[in-house]
Design an enzyme around this catalytic site. Structure first.
Site, PDB file in Angstrom:
ATOM      1  N   SER A 121       4.409 -54.235 -82.620  1.00  0.00           N
ATOM      2  CA  SER A 121       4.063 -52.866 -82.966  1.00  0.00           C
ATOM      3  C   SER A 121       5.334 -52.110 -83.302  1.00  0.00           C
ATOM      4  CB  SER A 121       3.339 -52.185 -81.798  1.00  0.00           C
ATOM      5  OG  SER A 121       2.970 -50.872 -82.133  1.00  0.00           O
TER       6      SER A 121
ATOM      7  N   HIS B  47       4.207 -47.226 -89.988  1.00  0.00           N
ATOM      8  CA  HIS B  47       3.679 -47.831 -88.771  1.00  0.00           C
ATOM      9  C   HIS B  47       3.077 -49.181 -89.133  1.00  0.00           C
ATOM     10  CE1 HIS B  47      -0.159 -48.723 -86.567  1.00  0.00           C
ATOM     11  NE2 HIS B  47       0.686 -48.716 -85.565  1.00  0.00           N
TER      12      HIS B  47
ATOM     13  N   ASN C 120       1.311 -52.810 -86.978  1.00  0.00           N
ATOM     14  CA  ASN C 120       0.906 -53.387 -85.703  1.00  0.00           C
ATOM     15  C   ASN C 120       0.010 -54.580 -86.001  1.00  0.00           C
ATOM     16  OD1 ASN C 120      -1.181 -53.786 -83.530  1.00  0.00           O
ATOM     17  ND2 ASN C 120      -0.006 -52.214 -82.491  1.00  0.00           N
ATOM     18  N   TYR C 121       0.347 -55.732 -85.439  1.00  0.00           N
ATOM     19  CA  TYR C 121      -0.497 -56.922 -85.577  1.00  0.00           C
ATOM     20  C   TYR C 121      -0.656 -57.546 -84.199  1.00  0.00           C
ATOM     21  CZ  TYR C 121      -0.219 -56.029 -90.461  1.00  0.00           C
ATOM     22  OH  TYR C 121      -0.334 -55.395 -91.670  1.00  0.00           O
ATOM     23  N   ARG C 122      -1.881 -57.873 -83.823  1.00  0.00           N
ATOM     24  CA  ARG C 122      -2.179 -58.253 -82.450  1.00  0.00           C
ATOM     25  C   ARG C 122      -3.297 -59.283 -82.375  1.00  0.00           C
ATOM     26  NH1 ARG C 122      -3.545 -53.465 -84.168  1.00  0.00           N
ATOM     27  NH2 ARG C 122      -5.732 -52.875 -84.211  1.00  0.00           N
TER      28      ARG C 122
ATOM     29  N   GLY D 152       0.252 -50.078 -68.546  1.00  0.00           N
ATOM     30  CA  GLY D 152       1.272 -50.728 -69.350  1.00  0.00           C
ATOM     31  C   GLY D 152       2.627 -50.058 -69.233  1.00  0.00           C
TER      32      GLY D 152
ATOM     33  N   ILE E 130       5.326 -47.738 -69.966  1.00  0.00           N
ATOM     34  CA  ILE E 130       5.203 -46.425 -70.584  1.00  0.00           C
ATOM     35  C   ILE E 130       6.193 -46.223 -71.720  1.00  0.00           C
ATOM     36  CG2 ILE E 130       6.749 -45.233 -68.971  1.00  0.00           C
ATOM     37  CD1 ILE E 130       3.441 -43.871 -70.417  1.00  0.00           C
ATOM     38  N   GLU E 131       7.430 -46.729 -71.595  1.00  0.00           N
ATOM     39  CA  GLU E 131       8.416 -46.552 -72.662  1.00  0.00           C
ATOM     40  C   GLU E 131       7.984 -47.277 -73.933  1.00  0.00           C
ATOM     41  OE1 GLU E 131      10.937 -44.538 -72.763  1.00  0.00           O
ATOM     42  OE2 GLU E 131      10.559 -43.842 -70.728  1.00  0.00           O
TER      43      GLU E 131
END
Length: 397
Positions: free
Chosen positions: A185, A199, A201-203, A356, A358-359
């Site tokens: 991400s 942006h 994101n691949y999941r 999860g 947080i950062e």
């Protein structure tokens, strides 16, 4: 963080109000009373709110001093096997994508370097978070990979896979769901207001049978996308970006680009503003109606297309002169970015509900943003043209 999902609500106002049989009186701190009609007599009910172990269904991460070859558990196999498991090959793909994108970002900046944090969890899984801040070109650039094992509370499962909940006709039993998730991400915020934010994101997700349904089949799906969020429109840039997305899709199915382009426009919709976050791209989720190998290859192709889609635009715009007015408009659009991510984004919701890191969850937020009361750009201005395109999505290729 790992995935994204449009927000939906089942709440509806009634079309008519039956005669009340009782009223509820609310006393405010300034002693003003307000009465509300109640359809049924109110019982004397007490409510107790307490913390629950289910609010943090992922183990706490541990900082590591070096990158392991894999974050997978031994039982999942690895790239060294003859074919390699889907989990292993997906992890290999996202780590290679992280490396290639980070190298391109550093090269475009010409000096700044990514700060890297490596973390793991005792029961398996971990990730690599990389952030570059205050560079010559980039205000903030984050590129993260994560491999996560955990148990989802019911509300997180609904956030991760609303289609499964709908398929059960609302009869969802509140039982934890074991899951595996891996993804890359990234959000890239340039300094120059004429250079767009990107942006991607691949999941890949897997869920095991719920605790109350032993023996039920394992579910799996792919999700992801790449989208562009400029503050100003340069048609050649937007057309180039969408052409790269279309070419990646067309190698697998000519229906993918128009389908996933519309999905992207619909997903990145800020409902309370009645506008999109940006100028779209592609987006897909809960995708499991094709061969698993084909979808792995498709996600790989899309991830590998990020640099070609984006870096030529940055090279054209990173040194364009701009004024304080241009910067202020960029900051207002960044405010919209923040609103979407905190209110509607599926990955943020999932990460927060499962405890999860947080950062990593909030790395997508820009360093700076701006909100002005009732700001409206002048009709016909370049700012107005961007807003119009966010309200009325266009076909760019």
């Amino acid at each position: 963080m790992i995935s994204s999902l449009p927000s939906t609500s089942t709440f509806q106002l009634p079309t008519s109000t039956p005669p009340p049989t009782k009223t509820l009186t609310l006393i405010t701190p300034n002693s003003t009373s307000h009465q509300f009609p109640c359809k049924k007599p109110i019982k004397n009910t007490s409510f107790k709110i307490q913390s629950s172990p289910s609010s943090h269904m992922i183990e706490k991460e541990t900082a590591e001093t070096h990158r392991p070859d894999t974050f997978l558990r031994d039982s999942d196999g690895g790239p060294s096997t003859e074919a390699g498991s889907i989990r292993a090959r997906f992890e290999k793909m996202i780590r290679e994508a992280q490396d290639s994108v980070c190298a391109a970002i550093e090269a475009a900046d010409g000096g700044a370097k990514f700060k890297e944090d490596v973390w793991s969890r005792p029961g398996g899984g971990g990730g690599i978070s990389r952030v570059l801040q205050d560079g010559a070109v980039w205000e903030k650039a984050g590129v993260n990979v994560s491999v996560v094992y955990g148990v989802m509370p019911p509300e997180a499962y609904r956030a991760a896979n609303p289609a499964a909940n709908a398929a059960e006709n609302g009869n969802f039993k509140p039982e934890p769901v074991p899951f595996f998730a891996a993804g890359v991400s990234s959000v890239l915020h340039p300094k120059n207001p004429f250079a767009p934010t990107l942006h991607f994101n691949y999941r890949y997700f897997e869920t095991d049978a719920r605790k109350d349904a032993p023996g039920a089949p394992r579910s799996w799906w792919f999700g992801g996308g790449t989208d562009l969020t400029p503050a100003y429109i340069f048609e050649e840039d937007v057309k180039h970006f969408h052409t790269v997305q279309k070419n990646a899709c067309d190698k697998f199915d000519p229906s993918f680009y128009p389908r996933f382009k519309k999905w992207c426009d619909d997903y990145f919709y800020i409902k309370h503003r009645n506008e999109r976050r940006g100028l779209g791209g592609i987006f897909f989720d809960d995708l499991n109606d094709y061969d698993q190998e084909m979808l792995l290859s498709f996600a790989t192709k899309c991830a590998n297309s990020v640099v070609d889609a984006y870096i030529p635009i940055i090279e054209r715009r990173k040194d364009t002169p701009f004024t304080d007015k241009h910067k202020a408009w960029q900051q207002l659009r960044r405010g919209r970015y923040v609103e979407f991510n905190l209110v509607y984004d599926r990955g943020t919701t999932f990460g927060l509900k499962t405890g999860g890191r947080i950062e990593s969850i909030l790395v997508s937020l820009p360093l700076t943003a701006r909100w002005e009361y009732d700001h409206k750009p002048e009709e016909g201005s370049e700012e107005w043209k961007l807003l119009d395109a966010c309200i009325n999505p266009k076909e760019w290729v």
